[in-house]
Design an enzyme around this catalytic site. Sequence first.
Site, mmCIF file in Angstrom:
data_model
loop_
_atom_site.group_PDB
_atom_site.id
_atom_site.type_symbol
_atom_site.label_atom_id
_atom_site.label_comp_id
_atom_site.label_asym_id
_atom_site.label_seq_id
_atom_site.Cartn_x
_atom_site.Cartn_y
_atom_site.Cartn_z
ATOM 1 C CE1 TYR A 89 35.561 -55.819 -15.730
ATOM 2 C CE2 TYR A 89 37.267 -57.533 -15.683
ATOM 3 C CZ TYR A 89 36.571 -56.750 -16.119
ATOM 4 O OH TYR A 89 37.070 -56.157 -17.210
ATOM 5 C CG ASP B 67 30.430 -61.611 -13.669
ATOM 6 O OD1 ASP B 67 30.310 -62.219 -13.745
ATOM 7 O OD2 ASP B 67 30.443 -61.318 -14.760
ATOM 8 C CD GLU C 228 31.775 -53.804 -12.697
ATOM 9 O OE1 GLU C 228 31.113 -53.942 -11.054
ATOM 10 O OE2 GLU C 228 33.146 -54.428 -12.300
ATOM 11 C CE LYS D 274 34.692 -62.616 -11.521
ATOM 12 N NZ LYS D 274 33.929 -62.211 -12.992
ATOM 13 N NE ARG E 244 39.987 -62.985 -16.247
ATOM 14 C CZ ARG E 244 38.169 -62.544 -16.384
ATOM 15 N NH1 ARG E 244 38.327 -61.985 -17.334
ATOM 16 N NH2 ARG E 244 37.439 -63.238 -15.576
ATOM 17 C CG HIS F 298 30.027 -58.058 -12.251
ATOM 18 N ND1 HIS F 298 29.377 -56.863 -13.146
ATOM 19 C CD2 HIS F 298 31.489 -58.112 -12.779
ATOM 20 C CE1 HIS F 298 30.545 -57.652 -14.190
ATOM 21 N NE2 HIS F 298 31.544 -58.027 -13.334
#
Length: 371
Positions: free
Chosen positions: A94, A270, A118, A75, A15, A96
């Site tokens: 993101y 995740d 998130e 990510k 991505r 996490h």
Amino acid sequence: MRIGVPKEIKTHEYRVGLTPASVREYVSRGHDVIVETGAGSGIVADDAAYIQAGASIAADASEVFAKADMVIKVKEPQPSEWVMLREGQILFTYLHLAPDPEQTKGLIASGCTAVAYETVTDRDGSLPLLAPMSEVAGRLSIEAAGQALRRSNGGSGVLLGGVPGVQAGRVVVIGGGVVGTHAARMAVGLGAEVTIIDRSIPRLRQLDDMFQGRVRTRFSTTDAIESEVAGADAVIGAVLIAGASAPKLVTRKMLGLMKPHSVLVDVAIDQGGCFEMSHPTTHSDPTFEVDGIIHYCVANMPGAVPQTSSHALNNATLPFGLSLANKGLDAIRSNAGLLAGLNVHRGIVTNEAVAQSLGLECQDGVTALGA
């Protein structure tokens, strides 16, 4: 503001933080965008497409991080990336953090302002930037389960949809949110027998109406999970506590009750995973076996379908990203959704769930940002 888009470096992550169409939106509002060469290759967008959209091309990630006021990724930053972050720089991606103390330490040390997709919220308290990837991951989870169930891959050899005269596979979905709903939709579409377990009675009513009796619903208790897992061919872990580590709902002891070579797909990996024996895997080596049960725990499932995932993610992140580009930290101060997304600012953890999961001190975002 200068926006930087590095190429994703996590294993089999294809991505990209901004598509050419999104770059065009930033440029049209007066922002400069610098994209690392090859960043869009996973979505078949070459450097020429980004140049046509108005971006400039950087030779490597270090140039992107050095020049950008805001870095937009997909990510979480890897160790080689978080050391390039600096105070005064905004990271929008993101994160996490709850199961990842090393990354959290890296972000704290960098002094950057880290906003996590998130935990950004909408006016109704939903998670608009997590939702599109949850939709993708939910759908992919059934594909993953089907692949893992193949005997050649170590599975039991059950076809989830069955065929006439042969019982269909049994799928248990733990969690009735976005991931669970889309997993159930795919499983029902294949013809599998599907049970959804959730701790919200109102949500179970919604799911019962949504699927019009084509799925079974059960209230979440240890007994319910244990009995359903015992009869399942595939279990989809789809639980979420925003920002926090996922609860371990399927214990190792329960594995002994399961059918040999059945499959667990942990979409919550995740956030640390919701099965006791889970640990992150990659697309190149997606499964492992514990006590005869196949575990699929790929931590970036949507990365396998980057064309769909990148465009879906950009559709959701674009308004928030533009707000950050236009207003900087004032966008966070003035927007409750972005404030909820703030996880780390100038060495301070600002998300309570993250802080509790890691045993760190927390300061609310408003105080951390100051006037």
